[in-house]
Design a protein around this motif. Structure first.
Motif, mmCIF file in Angstrom:
data_model
loop_
_atom_site.group_PDB
_atom_site.id
_atom_site.type_symbol
_atom_site.label_atom_id
_atom_site.label_comp_id
_atom_site.label_asym_id
_atom_site.label_seq_id
_atom_site.Cartn_x
_atom_site.Cartn_y
_atom_site.Cartn_z
ATOM 1 N N HIS A 80 0.903 -1.175 0.000
ATOM 2 C CA HIS A 80 0.000 0.000 0.000
ATOM 3 C C HIS A 80 0.929 1.210 0.000
ATOM 4 C CE1 HIS A 80 -3.299 -2.543 2.037
ATOM 5 N NE2 HIS A 80 -2.216 -3.243 2.287
ATOM 6 N N HIS A 248 -7.333 -9.703 1.465
ATOM 7 C CA HIS A 248 -6.759 -9.640 2.816
ATOM 8 C C HIS A 248 -7.591 -10.594 3.676
ATOM 9 C CE1 HIS A 248 -4.925 -5.842 1.580
ATOM 10 N NE2 HIS A 248 -4.244 -5.828 2.712
ATOM 11 N N HIS A 271 -1.914 -12.508 4.152
ATOM 12 C CA HIS A 271 -1.804 -12.415 5.622
ATOM 13 C C HIS A 271 -1.811 -13.809 6.223
ATOM 14 C CE1 HIS A 271 -1.626 -8.244 6.723
ATOM 15 N NE2 HIS A 271 -2.561 -7.952 5.844
HETATM 16 FE FE FE Z 1 -2.251 -5.112 3.212
#
Ligand code: FE
Ligand code: NIG
Length: 416
Positions: A80, A248, A271
């Motif tokens: 990001h 995510h 993740h």
């Molecule tokens: Fe992220």
């Protein structure tokens, strides 16, 4: 013709046949290396490689890599890195004991970044992100995925994606763009979460697709954020507009993220700090790449994702930085490799496979980069003199990447 010859390479790593597009399970630690070798680049592409005794006699430019290792550049498939401001005050709050969720609930977190971004101009965002790109390329990153998601309004999401497009046009790095309007619920939709989902579906996705601003669509499907049902709706709308799902998932809890990601054929689920044996089985029956972000686990003191179990089960794991101001203010891939080896018990070669070809696969770049293969983009890094590839993750925090080549051109040289 423009040619660059790298001679006397101590070991050329991650040599794959062109048709091998990802490495799974035991393959990850067993990729091919060629000792005492050369690599020839022509017009920005890998043209030939092999034993030094077979090297061509001349080229426009010759680099002597005696004692050094040569690898594909890192493929960082989750960042990001377009953001307006750092969040070190939250860092202090975390030191004092607040959790990521508590900070978010107090108006910090992603909403804090969104407030700062709404006041930033496109030029400001572009210039700071360009600086971050030069920073990450100095540690060897040559391909990177960048997400929106600090806009959270139609205009601000488009602003972020236009900045990413400008970055693509103004650097030699390989960049993929992901629309992450579903990163958090903006303040004005606090009591109307489904209304925000509808805004994403009715207005954001069609505009993003019309302007051709994104390759992927992502959702933060987790405890306190988007539900699997909301995620499914957003994916359905995205797929209709040719946006490929990424997700995510399972960072804060087991709330159905992996299941919905796999059901919609996500390119990757990312993740996975909270992953069960059943999830691993589910991933095995899919084409979805589990992408692990150990610097986020490090920074937020989360449990590390079970990489060892995943690889032992035969999965092809990818590694990425998650570079963002809230949960991983670092785009340093060598540090990610160190964490992967130390805390997730990945072998150095597994970590390298995860950070190159599997990262390329996780962002749809497996045909053009991520390995030493004839015809691929010459995105290459040359290490300092080292004895063994394990030196890279072993000297955590040091930069053993000496020279970085992107599309056949030297873009960074670290002479420290
Ligand atoms: Fe992220
Ligand atoms: O990947 N998990 C959600 N998004 C980011 C964090 C973003 C932020 O805190 O600004 C992540 O960790």
């Amino acid at each position: 013709m423009n040619s660059l010859l790298i001679n006397n390479i101590s070991s050329l790593e991650m040599v794959l046949p062109k048709e091998k597009l990802q490495l799974k399970g035991e393959e990850m630690a067993n990729y091919k290396s060629i000792e005492q070798s050369y690599l020839l680049i022509e017009n920005g592409k890998i043209a030939a490689y092999g034993k030094q005794s077979d090297a061509p006699e001349r080229a426009d430019k010759v680099i002597d890599a005696s004692g050094k290792f040569v690898l594909p550049g890192w493929c960082d498939s989750h960042t990001h890195l377009v953001f307006a401001a750092s969040r070190e005050t939250e860092f202090i709050d975390k030191i004092k004991g607040l959790s990521y969720e508590e900070i978010a609930a107090n108006g910090g977190g992603i909403l804090n970044s969104a407030k700062r971004l709404s006041n930033a101009t496109e030029d400001e965002l572009f210039n700071s992100a360009l600086y971050r790109l030069s920073e990450i390329s100095a540690t060897g990153t040559t391909s990177v995925e960048i997400k929106s998601g600090y806009g959270l309004s139609v205009d601000a999401e488009l602003k972020m994606l236009r900045v990413i497009k400008r970055l693509k046009e103004n650097t030699t790095l390989n960049i993929k763009a992901t629309f992450l309007g579903a990163h958090a619920f903006p303040e004005s939709y606090k009591n109307n979460r489904d209304g925000y989902v509808q805004l994403i579906i009715d207005e954001m996705i069609p505009k993003v697709a019309d302007e051709g601003l994104a390759d992927f669509i992502d959702v933060f499907c987790d405890k306190g954020f988007f539900t699997p049902e909301q995620t499914a709706k957003i994916f359905e709308a995205g797929i209709k507009h040719n946006l490929i799902p990424k997700l995510h998932a399972n960072e804060l809890g087991e709330t159905g993220g992996i299941e919905v990601g796999v059901a919609y054929g996500a390119r990757s689920v990312d993740h996975l700090e909270h992953t069960s044996a059943e999830h691993i089985e589910l991933l095995k029956q899919s084409n979805t790449t589990p992408t692990l972000l150990p610097s986020t686990a490090f920074f937020l003191r989360l449990p590390y994702a079970p990489a060892r179990k995943m690889i032992d089960a035969g999965l092809g794991v990818a590694l990425a930085t998650d570079y963002n101001p809230g949960s991983s203010p670092s785009g340093n891939m060598p540090f990610v490799l160190s964490l992967a080896c130390i805390y997730m018990r990945m072998l150095p070669k597994e970590a390298i496979a995860a950070a190159t070809i599997n990262g390329a696969f996780a962002m749809g770049l497996e045909q053009s980069c991520g390995s030493i293969s004839i015809g691929k983009r010459a995105d290459i890094l040359i290490t300092k003199p080292i004895e063994n590839i394990a030196v890279l993750p072993y000297y955590f925090g040091s930069n053993y990447v000496e020279t970085v080549i992107s599309n056949g051109n030297i873009i960074s040289q670290n002479k420290e």
